[in-house]
Design a protein around this motif. Structure first.
Motif, PDB file in Angstrom:
ATOM      1  N   LEU A 187      55.525  80.002  -3.838  1.00 47.05           N
ATOM      2  CA  LEU A 187      54.351  80.818  -3.514  1.00 47.05           C
ATOM      3  C   LEU A 187      54.505  81.345  -2.084  1.00 47.05           C
ATOM      4  CD1 LEU A 187      51.497  81.855  -4.207  1.00 47.05           C
ATOM      5  CD2 LEU A 187      50.599  79.668  -3.351  1.00 47.05           C
ATOM      6  N   PRO A 188      54.829  82.634  -1.914  1.00 46.79           N
ATOM      7  CA  PRO A 188      55.033  83.174  -0.569  1.00 46.79           C
ATOM      8  C   PRO A 188      53.705  83.462   0.124  1.00 46.79           C
ATOM      9  CG  PRO A 188      55.357  84.895  -2.186  1.00 46.79           C
ATOM     10  CD  PRO A 188      55.092  83.637  -2.958  1.00 46.79           C
ATOM     11  N   GLY A 189      53.773  83.615   1.436  1.00 39.63           N
ATOM     12  CA  GLY A 189      52.595  83.942   2.215  1.00 39.63           C
ATOM     13  C   GLY A 189      52.902  85.082   3.185  1.00 39.63           C
ATOM     14  N   PRO A 213      49.690  80.139   4.255  1.00 39.73           N
ATOM     15  CA  PRO A 213      50.244  80.522   5.562  1.00 39.73           C
ATOM     16  C   PRO A 213      51.520  81.354   5.415  1.00 39.73           C
ATOM     17  CG  PRO A 213      50.739  78.223   5.085  1.00 39.73           C
ATOM     18  CD  PRO A 213      49.821  78.703   3.987  1.00 39.73           C
ATOM     19  N   ASP A 214      52.069  81.814   6.515  1.00 41.05           N
ATOM     20  CA  ASP A 214      53.232  82.690   6.511  1.00 41.05           C
ATOM     21  C   ASP A 214      54.416  82.081   5.775  1.00 41.05           C
ATOM     22  OD1 ASP A 214      51.723  84.423   7.970  1.00 41.05           O
ATOM     23  OD2 ASP A 214      52.650  83.955   9.898  1.00 41.05           O
ATOM     24  N   GLU A 215      54.659  80.778   5.982  1.00 39.31           N
ATOM     25  CA  GLU A 215      55.837  80.145   5.380  1.00 39.31           C
ATOM     26  C   GLU A 215      55.654  79.844   3.905  1.00 39.31           C
ATOM     27  OE1 GLU A 215      53.623  76.869   7.693  1.00 39.31           O
ATOM     28  OE2 GLU A 215      54.088  79.017   7.877  1.00 39.31           O
ATOM     29  N   ASN A 220      61.764  78.494   0.934  1.00 40.89           N
ATOM     30  CA  ASN A 220      62.835  78.075   1.831  1.00 40.89           C
ATOM     31  C   ASN A 220      62.286  77.659   3.192  1.00 40.89           C
ATOM     32  OD1 ASN A 220      64.768  78.609  -0.121  1.00 40.89           O
ATOM     33  ND2 ASN A 220      65.042  80.745   0.537  1.00 40.89           N
ATOM     34  N   ALA A 221      61.204  78.297   3.621  1.00 46.32           N
ATOM     35  CA  ALA A 221      60.608  77.962   4.913  1.00 46.32           C
ATOM     36  C   ALA A 221      59.810  76.663   4.855  1.00 46.32           C
ATOM     37  CB  ALA A 221      59.698  79.096   5.389  1.00 46.32           C
ATOM     38  N   ARG A 222      59.232  76.365   3.682  1.00 45.27           N
ATOM     39  CA  ARG A 222      58.476  75.115   3.502  1.00 45.27           C
ATOM     40  C   ARG A 222      58.765  74.617   2.092  1.00 45.27           C
ATOM     41  NH1 ARG A 222      52.844  73.238   4.944  1.00 45.27           N
ATOM     42  NH2 ARG A 222      52.486  75.266   5.887  1.00 45.27           N
TER      43      ARG A 222
END
Length: 262
Positions: A187-189, A213-215, A220-222
């Motif tokens: 789920l992107p943000g 949030p953004d990540e 991959n970011a979270r």
């Protein structure tokens, strides 16, 4: 009282005066502050002299005519007293060893008086040590409730082929309606999302909203996914599907992933 009478202070302190001279000196002592003060200063000296035996006194008398003999005598007396004290310490230590062997305490009691000692706990015989875990390994959970009890209700999994968003839902029938525990991945943000219940009669209900949030979540970011809970008054038998939607700044919603029940 004559000058020799004043010289009787030392003799009186040492107790060498006869009975008549003792009475005479005590009468003089009652009225002579000088002799009384001198007698008071001699009390400690008398205590020290009481530990000297006759042979030592004789040797000291001979030193009156030989100063060198005085020094040698004092050295010999000190050495003898040190040896005597050392022998007394050895005897006391030997007594402690014997007492320890007879009573089972010995030097352990002496050491315990010096302060607390560290206590090392021994493992019990009943406790298993380094035993491998029994039973077949279980597959890691991927939905809500990871690390806790197994989620109640029926499990539904879905992945949207367009957005790639994944979800796992557990639906449980309750007296108040339906309880929903769900997780989201890929789920992107950033975005605002909501969970919508679509009934079989075509009515809808928003039962949960949240921000991403953004990540994002499960990206991959979270790597960690998002876990949420919600509820609806709709009965499970009356629900057609659940739909996760993204809502833009103008309030326009677009579907991210859909879980169909029928």
């Amino acid at each position: 009282m004559s000058r020799p009478d004043h010289m009787d202070v030392a003799a009186y302190a040492l107790g060498v005066l006869d009975e008549q001279d003792t009475e005479r000196f005590e009468e003089h002592l009652a009225t002579c502050w000088a002799c009384a003060a001198e007698l008071e200063t001699m009390v400690p000296v008398v205590g020290l002299l009481s530990g000297i035996d006759g042979e030592t006194m004789t040797a000291l008398e001979q030193t009156a005519t030989d100063p060198g003999l005085l020094d040698r005598t004092l050295v010999a007396v000190r050495a003898d007293r040190r040896r005597t004290r050392f022998r007394q310490l050895l005897a006391a230590a030997a007594a402690v060893v014997v007492l320890g062997g007879l009573t089972g305490i010995g030097f352990s009691n002496v050491i315990s008086d010096a302060g607390p000692t560290d206590v090392v706990a021994e493992p019990t015989r009943d406790a298993p040590i380094d035993q491998p875990p029994t039973g077949a390994p279980t597959a890691p959970a991927t939905g809500p409730g990871v690390g806790g009890n197994e989620e109640e209700g029926d499990q539904f999994d879905a992945t949207d082929p367009t957005t790639g968003v994944q979800t796992t839902m557990f639906l449980a029938t309750k007296d108040f309606g339906t309880k929903v525990n769900f997780s989201l991945r890929k789920l992107p943000g950033p975005r605002i999302c909501r969970l919508v219940v679509v009934r079989k009669n075509a009515t809808t209900e928003v039962i949960s909203t949240w921000s991403v949030p953004d990540e994002g979540y499960g990206t991959n970011a979270r790597s960690q996914g998002l876990e949420l809970s919600a509820s609806t008054s709709a009965r499970l038998a009356d629900i057609k599907q659940f739909q996760v939607e993204s809502v833009d700044a103008n309030g326009v919603a677009s579907p991210l992933v859909t879980v169909k029940l029928t």
